[in-house]
Design an enzyme around this catalytic site. Structure first.
Site, PDB file in Angstrom:
ATOM      1  N   GLU A   1       0.801  -1.394  -0.123  1.00  0.00           N
ATOM      2  CA  GLU A   1      -0.011   0.078   0.059  1.00  0.00           C
ATOM      3  C   GLU A   1       0.984   1.333  -0.045  1.00  0.00           C
ATOM      4  O   GLU A   1       1.706   1.287   0.770  1.00  0.00           O
ATOM      5  CB  GLU A   1      -0.833  -0.043   1.220  1.00  0.00           C
ATOM      6  CG  GLU A   1      -1.848   1.403   1.282  1.00  0.00           C
ATOM      7  CD  GLU A   1      -2.747   1.372   2.069  1.00  0.00           C
ATOM      8  OE1 GLU A   1      -2.772   0.348   3.214  1.00  0.00           O
ATOM      9  OE2 GLU A   1      -3.638   2.160   1.967  1.00  0.00           O
TER      10      GLU A   1
ATOM     11  N   ARG B   1       4.296 -12.858  10.174  1.00  0.00           N
ATOM     12  CA  ARG B   1       4.812 -11.540  10.102  1.00  0.00           C
ATOM     13  C   ARG B   1       6.270 -11.571  10.744  1.00  0.00           C
ATOM     14  O   ARG B   1       6.472 -12.136  11.589  1.00  0.00           O
ATOM     15  CB  ARG B   1       4.141 -10.464  10.704  1.00  0.00           C
ATOM     16  CG  ARG B   1       4.392  -9.044  10.673  1.00  0.00           C
ATOM     17  CD  ARG B   1       3.300  -8.139  11.128  1.00  0.00           C
ATOM     18  NE  ARG B   1       2.353  -8.092  10.233  1.00  0.00           N
ATOM     19  CZ  ARG B   1       2.155  -7.086   9.327  1.00  0.00           C
ATOM     20  NH1 ARG B   1       3.048  -6.117   9.523  1.00  0.00           N
ATOM     21  NH2 ARG B   1       1.330  -6.784   8.555  1.00  0.00           N
TER      22      ARG B   1
ATOM     23  N   LYS C   1       4.477   0.413   9.833  1.00  0.00           N
ATOM     24  CA  LYS C   1       4.646   1.741   9.125  1.00  0.00           C
ATOM     25  C   LYS C   1       4.207   3.068   9.868  1.00  0.00           C
ATOM     26  O   LYS C   1       4.613   3.846   9.868  1.00  0.00           O
ATOM     27  CB  LYS C   1       3.787   1.749   7.678  1.00  0.00           C
ATOM     28  CG  LYS C   1       4.754   1.165   6.716  1.00  0.00           C
ATOM     29  CD  LYS C   1       3.831   1.339   5.393  1.00  0.00           C
ATOM     30  CE  LYS C   1       3.092   0.076   5.068  1.00  0.00           C
ATOM     31  NZ  LYS C   1       2.265   0.033   3.703  1.00  0.00           N
TER      32      LYS C   1
END
Ligand code: ATP
Ligand code: MG
Length: 555
Positions: A39, A264, A274
């Site tokens: 993204e 993850r 982020k």
């Protein structure tokens, strides 16, 4: 990406097992097609890098294809700056997506048509309930939800309303398009999830074309499917979303991409979220997304880490389904291992003290031969100037040394790398009693390569000739956090910021470094690996410490 599958020398990870099973069963004709779907709302970090290496590595290993797809369905938080940085960073990691660079926003028309198809099939409806009502009616994990009063609107009416949503005839927040699935499902995500919401926002790719934007859970499976992605690899938090992923593809009757989750990656002494990285930038704890202390790909690159080292690291940590913390020391090990092979050895004195060779002629300069890299004969040689006045490291001299001190001390001898053996005759001090200069003599017949002096010394020091030295700013980095898991504590992560993570020193470097270029790797011998920083100018050289020569964290 060095795992061998055919020879059987390495065991397959669980994703490779799934893929090989699919190939064996000729699923999708044995085709493998993966993607990385960032993204564009921030710079990519080490966690993303490992995911990129995984996805691209599988495509390469199974002679398949890899797509780079920007998952750009949240116009407010996204920006073209991030699209550009991601493109640059993925490319730098050594990934070739050929001409397959896609945007979820490319599919907005198709996503709209598919939504109409769901409506026509009685599988979606426009809901005018407020966000609060929708939340209330959702129920709880143990209690079924309540059906919306708009759930049974006729398809023709829904189609008309949905078109009005698209045309901007309703204000933001007035209504949403929801999938009609099951308000009693034990999986809350299946309780009539939202497909589209109204957002009158400017989009970095589609401008003002759209007043409605699809939700990730809808856009993602459809994008995968449209691209013919066979194995859609994502992180564990999407596991519960998989039934919804499958539901959309099944209801639409389109290509059945398969979602596979893995854990993850976290890394000690840093954070990879982020949101938190953005905070470090916005609150001024670091100097931008590409600050060399940041775990962003841009930061690691500026720090002098190589993409080969990052790929090697990603390969070594492998993939798992259980959450884990990888040791950042292993990444540093991989960096050191690669730089040892490629770095040009040079001399730089970070904390100088002056040496005067009293028996060396004033005004004379000799150019001595120095090998660029003992690990690589092809790296050749360069010349370094030697003259009467030099600098050595302050801590390479001790006035009252302990036994077995092999560096310089009064009346003792050492070799200067690539040059002569010198002997310390006199220690010059200032009024405060601090050592300011060392007066030494050299042995003319002790030159490296043609030493006939017969003197044996145990220590070899690096040095820089004073007359031709260049001054350079050197930025020494330490870990950004003092806590191994700064993001997993009760206290705010900023409590654990290492106040000494950046130390700037003024140094002397050999003149060849005037020619240093960005991306070139250097070993300042006996000191560490360094690289030129983008802030450097010919008049004001700036170098970054990439990594120390040894793991100073173990000691
Ligand atoms: P963040 O938590 O940093 O905001 P994200 O998942 O929201 O990350 P995306 O741009 O959506 O960021 O991520 C793109 C891909 O990278 C996703 O498939 C995601 O699963 C994967 N990814 C993100 N962080 C990690 C990580 N730490 N380890 C492995 N893969 C990751
Ligand atoms: Mg995400």
């Amino acid at each position: 990406m060095t795992h061998e599958n055919t020879s059987g020398t390495h065991s397959l990870n669980f994703i490779e097992q799934i893929i090989e099973e699919d190939i064996k069963n000729d699923k999708h004709g044995g085709r493998v097609h993966t993607r990385f779907p960032p993204e564009p709302n921030g710079y990519i970090h080490l966690g993303h890098a490992t995911s990129i290496c995984l996805n691209y590595g599988l495509a390469v290993k199974y002679k398949g294809l890899f797509n780079l797809r920007f998952d750009d369905t949240n116009p407010e938080s996204e920006d073209i700056e991030f699209v550009d940085s991601i493109r640059q960073d993925v490319h730098w990691l050594g990934v070739d997506w050929e001409n397959r660079e896609f945007y979820a926003s490319d599919y907005f028309p198709q996503l709209y048509d598919f939504a109409c198809q769901l409506i026509r099939n009685g599988k979606a409806y426009v809901d005018f309930s407020s966000a609060e009502t929708i939340a209330e009616e959702k129920g709880t994990p143990t209690e079924a939800g309540k059906e919306s009063q708009y759930r049974n609107t006729k398809p023709e009416e829904n189609l008309r309303l949905f078109e009005q949503m698209k045309n901007g005839e309703f204000e933001q927040g007035t209504c949403t398009l929801r999938a009609k699935i099951d308000m009693a499902s034990p999986n809350m995500l299946l309780r009539d999830p939202i497909i589209y919401r109204i957002k009158k926002a400017h989009h970095h790719q589609t401008g003002a074309d759209w007043n409605i934007y699809p939700m990730y859970d809808y856009a993602h499976p459809v994008s995968d499917s449209l691209e013919g992605i066979t194995h859609s690899i994502c992180t564990m938090e999407f596991e519960a979303h998989r039934p919804l992923y499958d539901w959309y593809l099944r209801e639409l009757g389109i290509f059945p991409s398969r979602q596979i989750e893995f854990a993850r990656r976290n890394f000690n002494y840093t954070i990879v979220s982020k949101r938190n990285l953005k905070r470090l930038v916005n609150e001024g704890y670091v100097n931008g997304w590409d600050d060399p202390r940041m775990p962003t790909v841009a930061g690691l690159r500026r720090r002098g880490y190589t993409s080969q080292a990052i790929r090697e690291f990603a390969d070594r940590i492998g993939v798992a389904r259980r959450e884990n913390v990888a040791d950042i020391g292993l990444l540093e090990f991989c960096v050191r291992e690669h730089l040892n092979k490629i770095a040009t050895r040079v001399m730089a004195v970070l904390d100088p003290i002056k040496v005067v060779i009293t028996n060396y002629p004033e005004g004379k300069t000799e150019w001595l031969d120095a090998e660029n890299n003992p690990e690589n004969p092809e790296a050749g040689n360069r010349s370094v100037p030697f003259s009467r006045e030099l600098y050595i490291e302050r801590d390479d001299f001790m006035e009252n040394p302990p036994k077995k001190y092999f560096r310089l001390s009064p009346q003792k001898e050492v070799r200067l790398k690539h040059a002569y053996i010198i002997r310390c005759d006199e220690v010059v001090k200032n009024e405060a009693g601090e050592v300011v200069e060392l007066h030494c003599s050299y042995y003319e017949n002790s030159k490296s390569g043609s030493d006939t002096s017969g003197i044996s010394v145990k220590g070899t020091l690096h040095w820089v000739s004073a007359a031709t030295a260049r001054t350079a700013e050197v930025r020494l980095y330490d870990r950004l956090f003092t806590q191994p898991e700064p993001g997993a504590q009760e206290e705010d992560m900023t409590t654990f910021i290492n106040p000494n993570s950046l130390q700037i020193v003024q140094t002397f470097v050999e003149p060849s470094l005037q020619e240093a270029t960005l991306g070139q790797a250097f070993q300042f011998i006996r000191k560490g690996y360094f690289c030129l920083d983008k802030d450097s100018t010919p008049d004001n050289l700036v170098f970054n410490l990439t990594v120390n020569l040894k793991d100073s964290w173990k000691g």
